[in-house]
Motif scaffolding. Structure first.
Motif, PDB file in Angstrom:
ATOM      1  N   THR A 475       0.821  -1.214   0.000  1.00 55.11           N
ATOM      2  CA  THR A 475       0.000   0.000   0.000  1.00 55.11           C
ATOM      3  C   THR A 475       0.858   1.270   0.000  1.00 55.11           C
ATOM      4  OG1 THR A 475      -0.098  -0.004   2.425  1.00 55.11           O
ATOM      5  CG2 THR A 475      -1.847  -1.188   1.251  1.00 55.11           C
ATOM      6  N   ASP A 476       2.184   1.086   0.014  1.00 57.64           N
ATOM      7  CA  ASP A 476       3.104   2.220   0.096  1.00 57.64           C
ATOM      8  C   ASP A 476       3.271   2.859  -1.284  1.00 57.64           C
ATOM      9  OD1 ASP A 476       5.538   3.835   0.301  1.00 57.64           O
ATOM     10  OD2 ASP A 476       5.802   2.870   2.242  1.00 57.64           O
ATOM     11  N   SER A 477       3.292   4.187  -1.337  1.00 56.09           N
ATOM     12  CA  SER A 477       3.420   4.890  -2.608  1.00 56.09           C
ATOM     13  C   SER A 477       4.805   4.737  -3.232  1.00 56.09           C
ATOM     14  CB  SER A 477       3.110   6.378  -2.409  1.00 56.09           C
ATOM     15  OG  SER A 477       3.988   6.946  -1.439  1.00 56.09           O
ATOM     16  N   LEU A 478       5.833   4.437  -2.412  1.00 55.25           N
ATOM     17  CA  LEU A 478       7.204   4.313  -2.924  1.00 55.25           C
ATOM     18  C   LEU A 478       7.694   2.867  -2.929  1.00 55.25           C
ATOM     19  CD1 LEU A 478       8.814   7.355  -1.061  1.00 55.25           C
ATOM     20  CD2 LEU A 478       7.924   7.278  -3.409  1.00 55.25           C
ATOM     21  N   TYR A 479       6.802   1.935  -2.710  1.00 57.66           N
ATOM     22  CA  TYR A 479       7.238   0.544  -2.534  1.00 57.66           C
ATOM     23  C   TYR A 479       6.239  -0.393  -3.203  1.00 57.66           C
ATOM     24  CZ  TYR A 479       8.578  -3.740  -0.018  1.00 57.66           C
ATOM     25  OH  TYR A 479       8.966  -5.010   0.317  1.00 57.66           O
ATOM     26  N   ILE A 480       6.727  -1.288  -4.026  1.00 58.34           N
ATOM     27  CA  ILE A 480       5.916  -2.307  -4.691  1.00 58.34           C
ATOM     28  C   ILE A 480       6.429  -3.676  -4.261  1.00 58.34           C
ATOM     29  CG2 ILE A 480       5.307  -3.372  -6.900  1.00 58.34           C
ATOM     30  CD1 ILE A 480       5.365  -0.625  -8.164  1.00 58.34           C
ATOM     31  N   GLU A 481       5.529  -4.533  -3.793  1.00 54.04           N
ATOM     32  CA  GLU A 481       5.909  -5.885  -3.379  1.00 54.04           C
ATOM     33  C   GLU A 481       4.998  -6.894  -4.078  1.00 54.04           C
ATOM     34  OE1 GLU A 481       6.456  -8.603   0.675  1.00 54.04           O
ATOM     35  OE2 GLU A 481       5.468  -6.651   0.763  1.00 54.04           O
ATOM     36  N   HIS A 482       5.608  -7.863  -4.730  1.00 54.92           N
ATOM     37  CA  HIS A 482       4.834  -8.923  -5.368  1.00 54.92           C
ATOM     38  C   HIS A 482       5.570 -10.243  -5.236  1.00 54.92           C
ATOM     39  CE1 HIS A 482       7.518  -9.079  -8.904  1.00 54.92           C
ATOM     40  NE2 HIS A 482       7.570  -7.760  -8.790  1.00 54.92           N
ATOM     41  N   GLY A 483       4.829 -11.333  -5.338  1.00 48.17           N
ATOM     42  CA  GLY A 483       5.405 -12.656  -5.195  1.00 48.17           C
ATOM     43  C   GLY A 483       6.002 -13.175  -6.494  1.00 48.17           C
ATOM     44  N   ASN A 484       6.542 -14.394  -6.400  1.00 50.65           N
ATOM     45  CA  ASN A 484       7.181 -15.054  -7.538  1.00 50.65           C
ATOM     46  C   ASN A 484       6.546 -16.431  -7.710  1.00 50.65           C
ATOM     47  OD1 ASN A 484       8.810 -16.258  -9.417  1.00 50.65           O
ATOM     48  ND2 ASN A 484      10.704 -16.109  -8.237  1.00 50.65           N
ATOM     49  N   PRO A 485       5.753 -16.648  -8.765  1.00 56.87           N
ATOM     50  CA  PRO A 485       5.068 -17.938  -8.932  1.00 56.87           C
ATOM     51  C   PRO A 485       6.004 -19.097  -9.212  1.00 56.87           C
ATOM     52  CG  PRO A 485       4.734 -16.543 -10.859  1.00 56.87           C
ATOM     53  CD  PRO A 485       5.402 -15.691  -9.831  1.00 56.87           C
ATOM     54  N   ASN A 486       7.293 -18.832  -9.438  1.00 53.81           N
ATOM     55  CA  ASN A 486       8.251 -19.903  -9.743  1.00 53.81           C
ATOM     56  C   ASN A 486       9.122 -20.280  -8.539  1.00 53.81           C
ATOM     57  OD1 ASN A 486       7.570 -20.182 -12.580  1.00 53.81           O
ATOM     58  ND2 ASN A 486       8.547 -18.176 -12.873  1.00 53.81           N
ATOM     59  N   LEU A 487       8.761 -19.834  -7.360  1.00 50.29           N
ATOM     60  CA  LEU A 487       9.514 -20.234  -6.164  1.00 50.29           C
ATOM     61  C   LEU A 487       9.433 -21.745  -5.961  1.00 50.29           C
ATOM     62  CD1 LEU A 487       8.699 -17.607  -3.383  1.00 50.29           C
ATOM     63  CD2 LEU A 487      10.883 -17.964  -4.527  1.00 50.29           C
ATOM     64  N   THR A 488      10.518 -22.335  -5.479  1.00 50.53           N
ATOM     65  CA  THR A 488      10.558 -23.759  -5.144  1.00 50.53           C
ATOM     66  C   THR A 488      10.655 -23.920  -3.627  1.00 50.53           C
ATOM     67  OG1 THR A 488      12.963 -23.826  -5.349  1.00 50.53           O
ATOM     68  CG2 THR A 488      11.682 -24.305  -7.336  1.00 50.53           C
ATOM     69  N   PRO A 489      10.371 -25.099  -3.076  1.00 50.16           N
ATOM     70  CA  PRO A 489      10.447 -25.288  -1.616  1.00 50.16           C
ATOM     71  C   PRO A 489      11.844 -25.034  -1.060  1.00 50.16           C
ATOM     72  CG  PRO A 489       9.210 -27.072  -2.629  1.00 50.16           C
ATOM     73  CD  PRO A 489       9.827 -26.294  -3.756  1.00 50.16           C
TER      74      PRO A 489
END
Length: 624
Positions: A475-489
């Protein structure tokens, strides 16, 4: 025939419980043969004899396990938490009703080797036969992620008429507005039980203040923040068990958890463009309302084909829902940022476990089974135009094990191997993994006092749905966070060497623990203009070394249980040395009906790749 005695007067005494004593005087001047004696029965009623002993001093060590016993006094405690504080290697908080190991980790709690959710809340301490701590679980339990240790409470099966058992508790903090309350009730007899649990926790207008500085590209932001947080958590559970016969046993549990909360964060400070040396006052405001609901059902059934063979079936189903609404506002002279939040998540989880056990010649145990599970979650951002994010996971886990724990020999071993097959679909990004998870536990008992053990196990931790979600969750105006669908265990290998000394009232366990973690979930970041973008990758490996000792000494009026350890973390690229000491001290004292529990602990520091976080001292005292 009596030979070699000096000449003189002698008396021969012959006695046995239940018979009259015989005295036969005689003179001895050489070799002498005594006559035969016939004992007459004695009908005298003997007085009752009571033999008492402190079972706390008895410790049994096996392959990957250590078993302790409660004192008779502690078995009269009002609840299981108050009783388990006496067990070495456990750190029990009766107020928060939590149990952990002094070396770290929250154990999976079993009752007679069976998962009986929340039964510990109504468990009567007088039924506890022994307490087994399993620090290296077999491959059977490695199918469930996060199981690194097990607390197995063995109960006596005592014929009892219909009984009723219940307790009520409440607590409120003096300096802050938070507290908890609960009630438990159980009714049952020798072959069945039905119990109901209720718990409530609240946090009201908790205020916290902190300061932060953030540099994102050319922008430097300094903020003093005040956060007000309110939360309520409610839990209701109904469970029970039924022994239909010596061959058939069943247990069930259903529960509901609700946890609504809200928070407001008001920030005041400044924002500056460094290259242009332009500054402005900054006012930021974040408000959010969170909702969380979970309903779960558990069913267990065991059939014994004979005393040596049994089959267990366990079914689980969990439905979860969470929602988040709120607003983020950033105001300064350079830009205005406003974002409305409205997220809705729903998830389904189902699992079926089949476990077979066969005891051979009452010496060896062969086990095998499967765990089949399915998990799906839908995440919907109602404020964007993107479709619902879907994540699903299908998992098949197979295992087999062999041990000689029943053989009674000095050298015990427990060997098991699991194979984990995992299929994931993160918004059409499909992956599958196959991992082999071994577990080896060895123990050599020199005698009743000295035991040497060596354990090894491998476990894995799958990424969460949030870590796989490729959409922006910040929700930060200066920060974008997203996941990675290719992560492994993430994988983890643990080796533990320990020596156990049990001498009278003293229990001492020095240990060395080494952990190697690979494919660690790590943040990866980049700058786009003045916007900081963060995601996750399997980037690093890390080594953890822990050397320490656990000590317990039983006193006539309680026990004391300190632990100290040296920790070292090594990770390529670490800025700090990764060294730290940690200690904990847990003591329990009692006099008649009054008991006092003292607990404290301190960890010098904890480390990430680029951070050193100073530790803190905690302490607690309970008088009851």
């Amino acid at each position: 025939m009596l030979k070699g005695l000096s000449p003189g007067d002698y008396v021969c005494h012959i006695s046995m419980i239940g018979f009259k004593e015989v005295k036969y005087p005689f003179k001895l001047s050489g070799d002498r043969r005594l006559p035969q004696f016939t004992l007459e029965e004695d009908a005298t009623q003997l007085e009752e004899v009571t033999v008492t002993g402190d079972k706390r001093n008895i410790v049994k060590s096996g392959a990957g396990t250590t078993t302790f016993f409660l004192s008779e006094r502690t078995k009269k405690a009002s609840n299981a938490y108050d009783a388990l504080v006496e067990i070495p290697k456990l750190l029990v908080n009766p107020l928060s009703r939590t149990i952990s190991l002094v070396t770290g980790g929250s154990p999976l709690i079993l009752i007679n080797g069976v998962k009986r959710p929340d039964y510990i809340e109504v468990l009567r301490p007088e039924l506890i036969e022994s307490v087994e701590i399993i620090e290296t679980p077999s491959a059977r339990y490695l199918g469930s992620e996060g199981v690194t240790c097990i607390l197995n409470i063995h109960l006596k099966r005592i014929p009892t008429p219909i009984y009723y058992n219940g307790n009520l508790y409440a607590q409120h903090a003096v300096t802050t507005k938070h507290g908890s309350s609960g009630a438990n009730f159980e009714a049952g007899n020798t072959n069945s039980s039905l119990y109901l649990n209720f718990q409530h926790f609240y946090f009201s207008d908790d205020e916290s203040n902190y300061y932060s500085e953030t540099q994102s590209g050319d922008i430097l932001q300094k903020l003093s923040q005040k956060r007000i947080y309110t939360a309520n958590s409610c839990y209701v559970g109904l469970g029970g068990y039924r022994i239909f016969s010596d061959k058939n046993y069943a247990a069930f549990n259903i529960k509901y958890i609700g946890n609504p909360s809200n928070s407001e964060t008001d920030s005041q400070g400044s924002i500056e463009y460094l290259s242009e040396q332009k500054a402005s006052d900054a006012n930021n405001f974040l408000q959010s309302d969170e909702k969380y609901h979970q309903t779960a059902a558990y069913l267990y059934y065991k059939h014994s084909f004979s005393k040596q063979q049994s089959l267990e079936a366990t079914g689980n189903y969990i439905y979860g829902y969470s929602g988040s609404k709120g607003e983020q506002n950033d105001h300064n002279d350079f830009y205005q940022y406003n974002k409305l939040m409205d997220f809705k998540n729903s998830s389904h989880y189902g699992k079926l476990d089949l476990d077979y056990t066969n005891i051979i010649h009452n010496r060896y145990t062969i086990s095998g089974g499967s765990n089949t599970s399915f998990f799906t979650v839908d995440i919907d951002d109602l404020k964007d135009l993107f479709p619902v994010y879907n994540y699903s996971k299908w998992q098949e886990y197979l295992y087999a094990g062999f041990d000689n724990s029943r053989s009674g020999v000095k050298f015990n071993y427990a060997l098991s191997l699991g194979m984990d097959i995992l299929f994931t679909d993160a918004d059409h990004a499909k992956n599958h993994y196959i991992d082999v998870l071994p577990s080896v536990a060895l123990a050599y008992r020199f005698n009743q006092k000295h035991t040497l053990s060596l354990n090894y196990s491998r476990s894995r931790f799958s990424p969460s749905a949030g870590q796989l979600n490729p959409r922006n969750t910040s929700t930060d105006s200066l920060y974008i966070e997203h996941g990675n669908p290719n992560l492994t265990p993430q994988m983890q290998d643990d080796v533990r060497l320990a020596y156990k000394l049990n001498y009278k009232k003293l229990y001492l366990e020095p240990f060395i623990n080494y952990t190697y973690a690979s494919d660690i979930f790590s943040t990866a970041s980049a700058m786009e203009g003045n916007i900081y973008i963060s995601t996750y990758e399997n980037r690093f490996c890390a080594n953890f070394l822990k050397i320490g000792a656990i000590l317990n000494y039983n006193l006539p009026f309680g026990n004391t249980n300190p632990m100290t350890a040296y920790r070292k973390k090594y990770q390529k690229g670490m800025i700090f040395n990764g060294e730290a000491w940690e200690t904990s001290f847990n003591s329990n004292f009692y006099y008649k009906k009054v008991s006092l529990r003292l607990a404290s602990g301190y960890s010098l520091a904890s480390y990430t790749l680029t951070q050193k976080n100073e530790g803190y001292l905690w302490s607690q005292a309970d008088l009851s």
